[in-house]
Structures are given as C-alpha cells and as structure tokens.
Design a protein around this motif. Sequence first.
Motif, short mmCIF file in Angstrom:
data_model
loop_
_atom_site.label_atom_id
_atom_site.label_comp_id
_atom_site.label_asym_id
_atom_site.label_seq_id
_atom_site.Cartn_x
_atom_site.Cartn_y
_atom_site.Cartn_z
N GLU A 192 31.47 47.75 39.64
CA GLU A 192 30.36 46.96 39.11
C GLU A 192 29.21 46.90 40.12
O GLU A 192 29.42 46.79 41.33
CB GLU A 192 30.89 45.55 38.82
CG GLU A 192 30.06 44.80 37.79
CD GLU A 192 30.55 43.36 37.64
OE1 GLU A 192 31.78 43.15 37.57
OE2 GLU A 192 29.69 42.47 37.61
N ALA A 193 28.00 46.95 39.59
CA ALA A 193 26.77 46.74 40.36
C ALA A 193 26.69 47.65 41.58
O ALA A 193 26.15 47.27 42.62
CB ALA A 193 26.66 45.28 40.79
N ASN A 194 27.21 48.89 41.44
CA ASN A 194 27.25 49.75 42.63
C ASN A 194 25.88 50.30 43.03
O ASN A 194 25.76 50.99 44.04
CB ASN A 194 28.29 50.87 42.47
CG ASN A 194 27.93 51.83 41.35
OD1 ASN A 194 26.87 52.44 41.36
ND2 ASN A 194 28.82 51.95 40.38
N ASP A 195 24.84 50.00 42.24
CA ASP A 195 23.50 50.35 42.70
C ASP A 195 23.11 49.50 43.90
O ASP A 195 22.32 49.92 44.74
CB ASP A 195 22.46 50.21 41.57
CG ASP A 195 22.48 48.83 40.94
OD1 ASP A 195 23.56 48.19 40.95
OD2 ASP A 195 21.43 48.37 40.45
N VAL A 196 23.69 48.30 43.97
CA VAL A 196 23.34 47.37 45.06
C VAL A 196 24.56 47.07 45.95
O VAL A 196 24.43 47.00 47.17
CB VAL A 196 22.77 46.05 44.50
CG1 VAL A 196 22.45 45.08 45.63
CG2 VAL A 196 21.53 46.31 43.64
N VAL A 197 25.72 46.89 45.32
CA VAL A 197 26.91 46.53 46.08
C VAL A 197 27.72 47.78 46.41
O VAL A 197 28.29 48.41 45.52
CB VAL A 197 27.80 45.53 45.30
CG1 VAL A 197 28.98 45.08 46.17
CG2 VAL A 197 26.98 44.34 44.83
N LEU A 198 27.76 48.14 47.69
CA LEU A 198 28.57 49.29 48.06
C LEU A 198 30.04 48.95 47.96
O LEU A 198 30.82 49.72 47.41
CB LEU A 198 28.23 49.75 49.48
CG LEU A 198 26.89 50.47 49.62
CD1 LEU A 198 26.68 50.90 51.05
CD2 LEU A 198 26.83 51.69 48.70
N VAL A 256 30.78 41.19 51.10
CA VAL A 256 30.30 42.35 50.36
C VAL A 256 29.33 43.11 51.25
O VAL A 256 28.67 42.54 52.11
CB VAL A 256 29.57 41.96 49.05
CG1 VAL A 256 30.56 41.50 48.00
CG2 VAL A 256 28.52 40.91 49.32
N MET A 257 29.31 44.42 51.07
CA MET A 257 28.35 45.28 51.76
C MET A 257 27.26 45.63 50.75
O MET A 257 27.53 46.29 49.74
CB MET A 257 29.07 46.54 52.22
CG MET A 257 28.18 47.60 52.82
SD MET A 257 27.74 47.19 54.52
CE MET A 257 29.31 47.54 55.31
#
Lengths: 370, 370
Positions: free
Chosen positions: B26-32, B193-194
């Motif tokens: 989820e949200a891997n555009d922002v959350v690595l 979170v990174m």
Amino acid sequence: MLDPNQTPDANDSWNSPTEWLRGEGEANDVVLSSRARLARNIAGCPFVPRASRVDRVRSLDAARAAIMAGPLAPQMLWLNLHEAKILDRQILVERHLISKQLSKGRAGQGTGATEDPRGVAVSADERLSIMVNEEDHLRIQSIRSGLALAAAYREVDEADDAMERSLRLAFSPRFGYLTACPTNVGTGLRMSVMLHLPGLRLTGDIERVKRAAADMNLAVRGFYGEGSEAVGDLYQISNQTTLGRTEAAIIASLETEILPRVIEYERLSRRELTSRRRLGLEDQVWRAFGVLSSARLLTTEEAMQCLSLLRLGVLTGVIGPELCDVSRVHQMMLLVHPAHLQRALGVSLDQEQRRAARAGLVRGRLASRT
Amino acid sequence: MLDPNQTPDANDSWNSPTEWLRGEGEANDVVLSSRARLARNIAGCPFVPRASRVDRVRSLDAARAAIMAGPLAPQMLWLNLHEAKILDRQILVERHLISKQLSKGRAGQGTGATEDPRGVAVSADERLSIMVNEEDHLRIQSIRSGLALAAAYREVDEADDAMERSLRLAFSPRFGYLTACPTNVGTGLRMSVMLHLPGLRLTGDIERVKRAAADMNLAVRGFYGEGSEAVGDLYQISNQTTLGRTEAAIIASLETEILPRVIEYERLSRRELTSRRRLGLEDQVWRAFGVLSSARLLTTEEAMQCLSLLRLGVLTGVIGPELCDVSRVHQMMLLVHPAHLQRALGVSLDQEQRRAARAGLVRGRLASRT
C-alpha cells in the motif's frame, strides 16, 4: 548583416561565428581573440561626456561622413544606435562589436538614452568597428581570432589614417592624442586579448596569474570588460599604459613577452589535468555535458560555465569529435546570450522563458550530431 | 543468501531488491517500507551494556538455540557477526537487516569489536531478522514493503511467541518488558516507516511536517536512523512512546491517523510540482538524470540524492518508462552503497575508487535500456 528587419533563419548571419569565436589563428586553444582599440576625438567638438545634444549630433554627423564617405566606406555598414531596437543593440554587444555603454547611451542632460545620438560602423567581416559618441567621439577597434595583436593594430592604424584624411583629430604635440579620460591620453591605444583559461581555474593557479598580470601593470577582467565576472573562464588581459610608450613597444611586450608565458601556463595546467588528474577532469567535463544535455532551465552564466568545460573537454580529447567539436561549442557560446537566443528563435522572451528556451536550444544542438 | 563465499554474478541475491526496496504494498509511491521492532532481554542474564564477555557468550548461545532449534528454525539463517567479514556486515546494514551498532560491535571491556560475541538470524525472504546482543539481547524486527505496520507487527509478535517457548524473558508485571534503555520499557515495540518525501522537500514543506511529527511525539530521522541525515529524501518516522499504550493503540495511531496525512501531504506536493511548477520539476529531475548518466565520480550521498529525484521523475511521468522505471531506481539505490558496490564488482576498493566505480555502475545501468 546589419539589417534589423532580416528574418531569422538557418542562414541568418547572426548565427554564424563572429570574429572572436571563429577559432582560428595562432594559439587559438587558449587565445580566442586579439583586439586593438584607438580612442580618438574630433578637434573643436567638446568631449562626449561634456557635450550637449547638439554637439553630439555634430560629432556623430562628422564621424559618419568621415567613415561612410571616405576610403573605408566600401567595407563598412552604418547603424544609428539611437534608432536601433534594443535587441539589435544587444546583438552587437554580444558580438563584441559595441560596448555595453554605447548600447545603453547616456541618460540625463535632457536626452533619453534612446535619443542619445550615437552610432557604429561595422565592417562586413565584423573585424573592424568604429563606435561614435561612446566615451570618446571615436573608438576604432579591430578584433582578430587567435593571437594577432600586430594585425589588429595594423587595421585600426589604417582606419585611423583613413579617417584623418577628412577629420581633424584632437592632438597635442606634448601629450599625443587627447581623450575624454586621462588614462587613454597619448597613443589612445588599448591592446587586449580574450583568453580561455579553464585549466588554470581547475588547478587553482588562476589567482597567481592575475596577481602576476597586475604586477606587470596589466588589467585582467571578465568577459564583458571592466567590473564583469569571468563568465565561462574567459578573461581579458589588456595594457593599462597609453602614455610614454610607443605602439610598437606596447604590442611587443604583450605579444612576445607576457602572453606566451600565460599561454604556456594554461597549456601546462591542461597537461597536468589530462595526465595526473585525468579522472577529476573527466568528471567535471562530463558533468558539464550532462547539464547541457539534460537541464530544462539554464542561465547564461551556467551555460557559459558548462560550455567552457565542454570546450576544455573537446580540446583535451575527453569529449570525442563524434559528440562535439570546438566550432559547435563556439556557436553555442554565442547563441546562449539573450539577444542571440531570441533572434535565433524569432520571438521576444522574458527571463524565465529565456532560461527554458536556452536549455532547449543547447539540448537540440548537442543532440544533433551533424 | 548469507554465504559470504558466494561468487558475485548477475544472479547474486545481494543484487536483488531487499524488502524495503521491493516497491510493493500500500502507498508504495510514498512509503518504501514499514518496520516493527521488539526489544527483549533474557531473564537472568545481565543487560548487554553491563555484560562481561562470558555473559555475552551465554546470551548469544541461548538466543541462537531458541531461534535455530525452535519453531522459527526452518526459515532462518544464522550468522555469527564476530566471525563475519566487514564487507558482509556492511551488506547487512545496507539491506537494513542489522543496525550499524551491531555491525561495529562494542570495543572496550577487554574485547575487540571483532570478537564481541553477537549475531543475527535472518529469514530467507529478508523480512524477519533477529539481532542478538545489540543494545538488548534480542531485537526482533520485521520489515514489509509499503504501508503494512499491522502485518509487520504480527510477524514480530509471532516470532516473540515462538522464542518464548524456550526462553524466559525479562518481564515486570508493573512495567512490562524490561530493556537496557528505559525508553524501550513496556511493550518494547517501535514501529517505523521509511518514507520517500522528495515532493515536500522541493516545495519546502518538509520542515513543517517534521515539526508536526515532533508535536505528536514522533521521531523523524534520516536514512540510517538516529542522527543520520535524510540522504535521498528518505525519512524514518517512528513512535517514541513504548510505555502505557498497547501495541494496537500504537499501530492504530500511526497507520490510520498520522501516516495517511503525511502521505496525502506528499502526494499533494507532487501534484503541485507536476502542475503549476512543472518546468522547475522537470529541470531538477533531468539534471539528476544528467548527473547520473554523465558523472565520472559519485559519492553515495550525491547518487542517492539524484536517484531520489529520478524516482520522483519516474513516478510523476517526467521520465518515461523507456528510460527508467522504479524497480531500476530501487536496484541502484541499493547498489550505490559501498558494500553492495564492491560486492557487485567483486573487488575491494578504497573511497576514491568507489566513487569512480559507483559512477560507472550507475551509467551502465541507465544506459542499458532493458
């Protein structure tokens, strides 16, 4: 060439290299161009800084007649700068054919800068130009590609002789030619060279050269003369003394003593960079290539700085001929300037638009490998 | 995977993306990636900072037995870090599987850093890792690509349960789990979170996010945890409080309240950049691309900074898929780090050599359009 109504196209002569970027002549790896300039004034007319508008019209008319109705006429084109568009005046500045000061004109004394009567005569090959009503009534200059001070001096000397046939110049048997500023009195001669010294900047030795030049009473200046920064690693070195030395002595000391040493020093630094510091050189050159072929916004200064490194890269073999050559670098060095840029694109642009257009133009020139 | 004698080749698993760079979830555009970490200590053994070498050998043996002879054993690989080569320890740090502190070991107390008894167990999928004799006897962590704090917590919770079958852990009915540093007492849980926040940096709003996070008692840190700079626009956000709140409450507040807002804020800034500030964005992204494909010397920091902008460029469509994609960016984000770089090239290099090798590797990866 000087027709302001000319339509811009691929054959537009404004796009072609002007003398200081022709890349010819002796030591052209380091010396872009040599320039001789004579300051002269018309006897019986007040010096320009103290002249009324009427006086200036008089000196302008007299100078134009001496040039355009005299022996120089066949090769010269005349332009009234007070009637010229800003863009055309800027083009002449960027081609080093007139000074910024002449382009701007003088405000005050009831005359707007645009109306300030002044002009320039330029030879078709763009080597000879005669500015009228700059600081002096006449500033006769010749520019030659490479190290060629004697040839440049010969040309201004001949132009001076040609004009003296119909003009009486302000001359004192004791002081020599009289000029508006005392620093020009005597021969009225200033000799200068435009040097490309990226090697000395990268090795850090440029400051030493500047100090040595100052010790020899030479002026070291940036790209556009007095007070300007050394954009693109381009430096002007010129004599400071016009009084008490003959023209031959001034030329000899520059051309045979001082400049060969500076040229050798720059070449040494380039050899040092290509041998013991090769990787660092390659990094700098390729980064400049990367910026030029990638950036979407470029200021003139950054473009010139990168083009300087690209020129060094081409001359040292870091950049192969299949990617770029010196003549293409020189062409870009002219085209990234605001007036040439707008002329080449045929549109008027504000500063932000120019940055984008400049980046686009440079990318295009680098990408087309022809 | 953990065999240090493995020959490096194209199929070397060290080159494959580790969990935090898998680009999934989820949200891997922002959350690595999302990470859960439990701090635990073995009852009856002195805390690591006060333990003798003998004590440490004891806690190491007990922990290894609990992991490698217990229910976790089938999926875990064990490595004695005091016997591992520096390069292999660095590889684990760069993959975020162990901390810098564990890699270095403790000097003093008569034990050299190399001999300091310590180890790590890593699951084959590199999601779960259990550090032994770091600040606490056990640091159980799970990393998941994208926003997945609950899943990460579930994994460490299960690993904790599995180990408790054979290990008695230091626990106080009043305070909860006891830890070497009081900031970890209680749940012993740290969730983090990174985040990749290039948009907020470019719009200048990153400082506001940092202040807001600090007000909510969250820690905002750079790439490699405490005290490190935010290299490559990568930020770690983590909870500071471990005492007096349940695990579920910690996760809920992060995953459903705070992080969705930060993610939305970053996405808004990217939309702002791609619409009203498009040209500036394109300039930044393309310059980064230019540096990566041209430079001959690159530090890790500069490479990461440029890769950050390249990632942003790919995600915003400035860089088309024919030039690069996210998975290639992630691969480079790993390979530009010193240990991965040397491993990929199969040679040991000093810092200057690494800069040249890094630049070469990145150029090669960008040039091969497959």
